[in-house]
Design a protein around this motif. Sequence first.
Motif, PDB file in Angstrom:
ATOM      1  N   SER A 133      33.591  38.628  84.908  1.00 15.81           N
ATOM      2  CA  SER A 133      33.435  40.082  84.929  1.00 15.81           C
ATOM      3  C   SER A 133      34.571  40.719  84.121  1.00 15.81           C
ATOM      4  N   VAL A 134      34.471  42.008  83.894  1.00 13.63           N
ATOM      5  CA  VAL A 134      35.522  42.740  83.185  1.00 13.63           C
ATOM      6  C   VAL A 134      36.848  42.568  83.931  1.00 13.63           C
ATOM      7  N   GLU A 135      36.813  42.670  85.247  1.00 14.39           N
ATOM      8  CA  GLU A 135      38.034  42.550  86.055  1.00 14.39           C
ATOM      9  C   GLU A 135      38.663  41.165  85.913  1.00 14.39           C
ATOM     10  N   GLU A 136      37.841  40.128  85.923  1.00 18.90           N
ATOM     11  CA  GLU A 136      38.358  38.763  85.766  1.00 18.90           C
ATOM     12  C   GLU A 136      38.974  38.572  84.384  1.00 18.90           C
ATOM     13  N   LEU A 137      38.329  39.107  83.357  1.00 19.82           N
ATOM     14  CA  LEU A 137      38.850  38.989  82.000  1.00 19.82           C
ATOM     15  C   LEU A 137      40.166  39.746  81.847  1.00 19.82           C
ATOM     16  N   MET A 138      40.298  40.853  82.546  1.00 23.06           N
ATOM     17  CA  MET A 138      41.534  41.645  82.475  1.00 23.06           C
ATOM     18  C   MET A 138      42.718  40.898  83.079  1.00 23.06           C
ATOM     19  N   GLY A 139      42.474  39.858  83.834  1.00 20.14           N
ATOM     20  CA  GLY A 139      43.546  39.042  84.397  1.00 20.14           C
ATOM     21  C   GLY A 139      44.191  38.129  83.364  1.00 20.14           C
ATOM     22  N   LEU A 140      43.608  38.033  82.198  1.00 21.03           N
ATOM     23  CA  LEU A 140      44.157  37.195  81.128  1.00 21.03           C
ATOM     24  C   LEU A 140      45.229  37.965  80.362  1.00 21.03           C
ATOM     25  N   GLY A 142      47.225  39.747  77.657  1.00 16.65           N
ATOM     26  CA  GLY A 142      46.837  40.433  76.426  1.00 16.65           C
ATOM     27  C   GLY A 142      45.437  41.001  76.427  1.00 16.65           C
ATOM     28  N   ILE A 143      44.713  40.884  77.536  1.00 13.62           N
ATOM     29  CA  ILE A 143      43.347  41.414  77.608  1.00 13.62           C
ATOM     30  C   ILE A 143      43.350  42.607  78.562  1.00 13.62           C
ATOM     31  N   GLY A 144      43.220  43.779  77.976  1.00 13.41           N
ATOM     32  CA  GLY A 144      43.115  44.997  78.775  1.00 13.41           C
ATOM     33  C   GLY A 144      41.657  45.325  79.027  1.00 13.41           C
ATOM     34  N   GLU A 145      41.428  46.497  79.588  1.00 11.12           N
ATOM     35  CA  GLU A 145      40.058  46.878  79.942  1.00 11.12           C
ATOM     36  C   GLU A 145      39.149  46.982  78.720  1.00 11.12           C
ATOM     37  N   SER A 146      39.643  47.581  77.633  1.00 14.10           N
ATOM     38  CA  SER A 146      38.772  47.754  76.458  1.00 14.10           C
ATOM     39  C   SER A 146      38.417  46.409  75.821  1.00 14.10           C
ATOM     40  N   LYS A 147      39.375  45.472  75.737  1.00 13.61           N
ATOM     41  CA  LYS A 147      39.070  44.151  75.180  1.00 13.61           C
ATOM     42  C   LYS A 147      38.121  43.390  76.110  1.00 13.61           C
ATOM     43  N   ALA A 148      38.322  43.512  77.411  1.00 13.23           N
ATOM     44  CA  ALA A 148      37.444  42.838  78.376  1.00 13.23           C
ATOM     45  C   ALA A 148      36.015  43.368  78.241  1.00 13.23           C
ATOM     46  N   GLN A 149      35.881  44.682  78.100  1.00 10.06           N
ATOM     47  CA  GLN A 149      34.555  45.263  77.924  1.00 10.06           C
ATOM     48  C   GLN A 149      33.929  44.811  76.600  1.00 10.06           C
ATOM     49  N   SER A 150      34.757  44.651  75.575  1.00  5.03           N
ATOM     50  CA  SER A 150      34.255  44.169  74.281  1.00  5.03           C
ATOM     51  C   SER A 150      33.744  42.738  74.390  1.00  5.03           C
ATOM     52  N   ILE A 151      34.439  41.906  75.171  1.00  9.05           N
ATOM     53  CA  ILE A 151      34.001  40.515  75.363  1.00  9.05           C
ATOM     54  C   ILE A 151      32.637  40.489  76.049  1.00  9.05           C
ATOM     55  N   VAL A 152      32.483  41.288  77.110  1.00  9.16           N
ATOM     56  CA  VAL A 152      31.207  41.330  77.835  1.00  9.16           C
ATOM     57  C   VAL A 152      30.104  41.859  76.920  1.00  9.16           C
ATOM     58  N   ALA A 153      30.391  42.918  76.163  1.00  7.63           N
ATOM     59  CA  ALA A 153      29.391  43.491  75.254  1.00  7.63           C
ATOM     60  C   ALA A 153      29.000  42.483  74.175  1.00  7.63           C
ATOM     61  N   TYR A 154      29.972  41.750  73.650  1.00  8.23           N
ATOM     62  CA  TYR A 154      29.702  40.747  72.616  1.00  8.23           C
ATOM     63  C   TYR A 154      28.773  39.661  73.146  1.00  8.23           C
ATOM     64  N   ARG A 155      29.076  39.151  74.345  1.00  6.97           N
ATOM     65  CA  ARG A 155      28.229  38.066  74.867  1.00  6.97           C
ATOM     66  C   ARG A 155      26.845  38.579  75.243  1.00  6.97           C
ATOM     67  N   GLU A 156      26.732  39.847  75.646  1.00  5.46           N
ATOM     68  CA  GLU A 156      25.411  40.411  75.937  1.00  5.46           C
ATOM     69  C   GLU A 156      24.594  40.556  74.648  1.00  5.46           C
ATOM     70  N   GLU A 157      25.279  40.899  73.561  1.00  6.84           N
ATOM     71  CA  GLU A 157      24.593  41.102  72.283  1.00  6.84           C
ATOM     72  C   GLU A 157      24.280  39.781  71.576  1.00  6.84           C
ATOM     73  N   HIS A 158      25.208  38.826  71.626  1.00  5.31           N
ATOM     74  CA  HIS A 158      25.071  37.580  70.868  1.00  5.31           C
ATOM     75  C   HIS A 158      24.715  36.362  71.715  1.00  5.31           C
ATOM     76  N   GLY A 159      24.681  36.499  73.010  1.00  8.53           N
ATOM     77  CA  GLY A 159      24.423  35.359  73.883  1.00  8.53           C
ATOM     78  C   GLY A 159      25.717  34.684  74.292  1.00  8.53           C
ATOM     79  N   ALA A 160      25.583  33.610  75.029  1.00  6.67           N
ATOM     80  CA  ALA A 160      26.747  32.899  75.563  1.00  6.67           C
ATOM     81  C   ALA A 160      27.607  32.324  74.443  1.00  6.67           C
TER      82      ALA A 160
END
Length: 188
Positions: A133-140, A142-160
Amino acid sequence: MKRIITCFLVLWGMGIITACARENTVYLESDTQEEYDESASETFACQPASCCVYICGAVVRPGVYEVPEGSRIFQVLELAGGFTEDAAVTELNQAEPVHDGQMLRVLTVEEAAAEAAEAQETADGRVNINTASVEELMGLAGIGESKAQSIVAYREEHGAFSETEELMNITGIKAGVYEKIKNNIKVD
């Protein structure tokens, strides 16, 4: 028993209860002996200690059950009609004592398998970038909320993601950020 005595002493100290007299009966401040005799519904009898336990999930009759203090899970389970056919019966320690206000959730075999898989997935401490989830990714790092949301959006658009290096295809995640997190992420 201690709980009843403590409640009684607190209520007596507040002036709400004035006596605990014949036959273990508690009278309210406003009660007189005649009112008590005429209306038993306005009195409260001292009760033996009990627990209210909520049992839900894969049981025949989910609900809240009142059992004597010191009861075990198997006794609450019997009151709830037992397990359903799809219950994961080995996931619950039926010999464990219950306590007041406890919630027991009986898992189905499918739910138990999913929980076990999830526990194994997180057991190595790495974040699965395909399911996080966005929250789990934000635990990494250098990954803030906007980067975490970008990761989720990317995988939704391009697949796993097929490999973790694909993260560097996302705007804002370059080699420096990837190097910080590469040992803390995985793909499945």
